[in-house]
Every structure is written in C-alpha cells, then in structure tokens.
Scaffold this active site. Structure first.
Site, PDB file in Angstrom:
ATOM      1  N   SER A 192       0.871  -1.178   0.000  1.00  0.00           N
ATOM      2  CA  SER A 192       0.000   0.000   0.000  1.00  0.00           C
ATOM      3  C   SER A 192       0.907   1.227   0.000  1.00  0.00           C
ATOM      4  CB  SER A 192      -0.855   0.002   1.266  1.00  0.00           C
ATOM      5  OG  SER A 192      -1.236   1.343   1.571  1.00  0.00           O
TER       6      SER A 192
ATOM      7  N   HIS B  21      -1.426  -2.081  -4.031  1.00  0.00           N
ATOM      8  CA  HIS B  21      -2.667  -1.813  -3.301  1.00  0.00           C
ATOM      9  C   HIS B  21      -2.977  -0.316  -3.307  1.00  0.00           C
ATOM     10  CE1 HIS B  21      -5.657  -2.956  -0.183  1.00  0.00           C
ATOM     11  NE2 HIS B  21      -5.333  -1.832   0.418  1.00  0.00           N
TER      12      HIS B  21
ATOM     13  N   ASP C 200      -5.310   2.594  -1.831  1.00  0.00           N
ATOM     14  CA  ASP C 200      -6.256   2.900  -0.744  1.00  0.00           C
ATOM     15  C   ASP C 200      -7.070   4.135  -1.100  1.00  0.00           C
ATOM     16  OD1 ASP C 200      -3.873   1.705   1.558  1.00  0.00           O
ATOM     17  OD2 ASP C 200      -5.904   0.930   1.276  1.00  0.00           O
TER      18      ASP C 200
ATOM     19  N   MET D 119      -9.942   6.624  -0.453  1.00  0.00           N
ATOM     20  CA  MET D 119     -10.749   7.091   0.684  1.00  0.00           C
ATOM     21  C   MET D 119     -11.501   8.356   0.283  1.00  0.00           C
ATOM     22  SD  MET D 119      -7.954   6.665   3.739  1.00  0.00           S
ATOM     23  CE  MET D 119      -6.884   5.224   3.793  1.00  0.00           C
TER      24      MET D 119
ATOM     25  N   HIS E 299      -8.720  -0.874  -3.218  1.00  0.00           N
ATOM     26  CA  HIS E 299      -9.494  -0.978  -1.976  1.00  0.00           C
ATOM     27  C   HIS E 299     -10.331   0.290  -1.829  1.00  0.00           C
ATOM     28  CE1 HIS E 299      -9.220  -1.193   2.728  1.00  0.00           C
ATOM     29  NE2 HIS E 299     -10.442  -1.384   2.296  1.00  0.00           N
TER      30      HIS E 299
ATOM     31  N   MET F  54     -12.587   2.537   0.103  1.00  0.00           N
ATOM     32  CA  MET F  54     -13.136   2.905   1.407  1.00  0.00           C
ATOM     33  C   MET F  54     -14.013   4.137   1.177  1.00  0.00           C
ATOM     34  SD  MET F  54      -9.689   2.253   3.586  1.00  0.00           S
ATOM     35  CE  MET F  54      -8.655   2.332   2.122  1.00  0.00           C
TER      36      MET F  54
ATOM     37  N   MET G  13      -9.825  -6.331   7.478  1.00  0.00           N
ATOM     38  CA  MET G  13      -9.115  -5.153   8.002  1.00  0.00           C
ATOM     39  C   MET G  13      -8.593  -5.489   9.397  1.00  0.00           C
ATOM     40  SD  MET G  13      -9.020  -3.024   5.682  1.00  0.00           S
ATOM     41  CE  MET G  13      -8.203  -1.756   6.642  1.00  0.00           C
TER      42      MET G  13
ATOM     43  N   ASP H  23      -5.097  -6.684   5.888  1.00  0.00           N
ATOM     44  CA  ASP H  23      -4.673  -5.312   5.619  1.00  0.00           C
ATOM     45  C   ASP H  23      -4.601  -4.488   6.895  1.00  0.00           C
ATOM     46  OD1 ASP H  23      -6.110  -2.752   3.407  1.00  0.00           O
ATOM     47  OD2 ASP H  23      -4.331  -2.773   4.675  1.00  0.00           O
TER      48      ASP H  23
HETATM   49  C1  DX5 Z   1      -5.892   1.609   5.946  1.00  0.00           C
HETATM   50  C2  DX5 Z   1      -5.524   0.992   4.602  1.00  0.00           C
HETATM   51  C3  DX5 Z   1      -4.350   0.072   4.713  1.00  0.00           C
HETATM   52  C4  DX5 Z   1      -3.111   0.765   5.244  1.00  0.00           C
HETATM   53  C5  DX5 Z   1      -2.034  -0.248   5.560  1.00  0.00           C
HETATM   54  O1  DX5 Z   1      -7.148   2.214   5.830  1.00  0.00           O
HETATM   55  O2  DX5 Z   1      -6.598   0.251   4.094  1.00  0.00           O
HETATM   56  O3  DX5 Z   1      -4.066  -0.480   3.420  1.00  0.00           O
HETATM   57  O4  DX5 Z   1      -2.628   1.678   4.279  1.00  0.00           O
HETATM   58  O5  DX5 Z   1      -0.995   0.464   6.098  1.00  0.00           O
HETATM   59  P1  DX5 Z   1      -0.088  -0.167   7.253  1.00  0.00           P
HETATM   60  O6  DX5 Z   1       0.563  -1.370   6.607  1.00  0.00           O
HETATM   61  O7  DX5 Z   1       0.866   0.959   7.561  1.00  0.00           O
HETATM   62  O8  DX5 Z   1      -1.002  -0.532   8.376  1.00  0.00           O
HETATM   63 ZN    ZN Z   2      -6.147  -0.925   2.185  1.00  0.00          ZN
END
Ligand code: DX5
Ligand code: ZN
Length: 212
Positions: free
Chosen positions: A6, A29, A31, A33, A62, A64, A133, A171
């Site tokens: 990520s 990956h 993320d 948001m 992913h 969110m 998660m 994750d």
């Molecule tokens: C959090 C993300 C994860 C996060 C993982 O909302 O979905 O993918 O970036 O980061 P680390 O590995 O630092 O927990």
């Molecule tokens: Zn993620």
C-alpha cells in the site's frame, strides 16, 4: 503469500521512484478514501490511470467509500484488476459483486474490525477475495488488531469445507511477525504499507514477507 504494497505512506513528492522501489511486488494496493466512509481523503481513479502508465503490477483497489456502486465503473475503466468494496457501505453487495465480475474484474469485499465475519457467509460462493481489516480503515501506521486472527481462521475453514475459491487478504499493521501469524492461519495476500515504506531495501523486504 502475495505481498500487495500500500503506497498510502509513501513520499508523494517522488511517487514514480517510490512505485519503482517496490517493483518486485506482483500486486499494488490502492487505498481509495472519500472522506465520508472514512475521515481521510486520498486519491481516486485518476491515480489508478496515472500509475497504470508506469506499472504492470496487478492493481488491487481498496474502496473505502460510500455508495461504491456509483463509482466502480470509473475504477474498472481506469484499469483495476481487483475491486474491493466494504460490506458496511452497501445494501446490495451481491449485485455489486456480479456487476464487477461481469466486467471481467475480480470482486472482493472488506469488513471493518468490528463487523462480524459471519455477515459474509451468504457471499462466500461468489467472491474472488475477502479483505480482513486488521486496523480501523482510514490511515496507515496503526497496530495490528489481534481479533483479526479468528476471522482469518474462520474463513480458511469455510473455504476448505466448501471448496470455495476466494483469496484471503489481510490489511493493516503487517510486519514480518504479523505476516507469519496470518500466513499460519491461511492468509493468501498481505497488504503492507508503513512497514515497507519505512525501510530502505523494500524489494528485499517484499521477498522476505512473501516467504515468511
Ligand atoms: C488503511 C488501509 C491500509 C493501510 C495499511 O485504511 O486500508 O491499506 O494503508 O498500512 P499499514 O501497513 O501501515 O497498516
Ligand atoms: Zn487498504
């Protein structure tokens, strides 16, 4: 295991070299948001399009976000290989899974730490991937939540019993120690953010994580 880095915690002022620094990973990956489903806002389908021009990795997106059904087409057209949305963000998960798969994109679903894993039971036969998660979604650098281990084990047993095909992805808070623990319970894919981007020799660390 497959490592899906990520890049949420990367140095965005040098994004291209940051992505190149993890080019041994087969997956990447994203993320996404929206600032509503989770407090933070990151990037959208434009980022997928931009990075598609510098990476041939498998794009693990992913979402969110709220109302994922309204947005999946943008990510399909941007070049996502897998789209994972949150069970907590939609009333009609099965319809959305079928819509994604109809476009020849893999379909995944994710649950937050406080969502019971049993709530996924009716979807298991249709899914390509389940994303557990192991931190509260919304930011990187958090501590691994131990309860995630029971969810992995539950899904692994369901998969064995019913010969389901879905991959189990975990994750949040993944490092060499937690990677080993999730692998032992049947995890197939690990998302690694800060642990990777805080290290200098990332491609070597990716190989260690994949063979932990
Ligand atoms: C959090 C993300 C994860 C996060 C993982 O909302 O979905 O993918 O970036 O980061 P680390 O590995 O630092 O927990
Ligand atoms: Zn993620």
């Amino acid at each position: 295991m497959i490592c899906s880095p990520s890049f949420l915690s990367c140095d965005f002022t040098k994004l291209e070299s940051e992505i190149k620094s993890i080019d041994h990973a087969k997956w990447l990956h994203f993320d996404v948001m929206d600032g509503i489903f989770v407090e933070n806002t990151t990037y959208d389908e434009e980022m997928v399009k931009d990075i598609k021009s510098i990476s041939s990795q498998f794009f693990d997106v992913h979402l969110m976000i709220i109302e994922p059904k309204k947005h999946v087409d943008k990510y399909i057209n941007a070049g996502a290989d897998l789209i994972t949305f949150h069970l907590e963000a939609t009333e009609e998960p099965l319809e959305l899974i079928k819509k994604i798969k109809k476009s020849n994109v893999k379909a995944g679903i994710s649950i937050k730490p406080q969502t019971p894993v049993e709530s996924l039971d009716f979807l298991l036969p249709y899914l390509d991937l389940i994303l557990i998660m192991s931190v509260e979604p919304g930011k990187g650098g958090q501590k691994f939540i131990e309860d995630s281990l029971t969810k992995i084990n539950y899904l692994f047993r369901k998969k064995q019993l019913n010969n389901y095909k879905f991959l189990i992805e975990v994750d949040g808070g993944i490092n060499l120690e937690t990677a080993k623990r999730v692998r032992e319970l049947g995890c197939d894919v690990i998302v690694v953010g800060s642990f990777l981007f805080n290290s200098s020799n990332r491609n070597q660390l990716i190989e260690e994580l994949e063979n932990v």
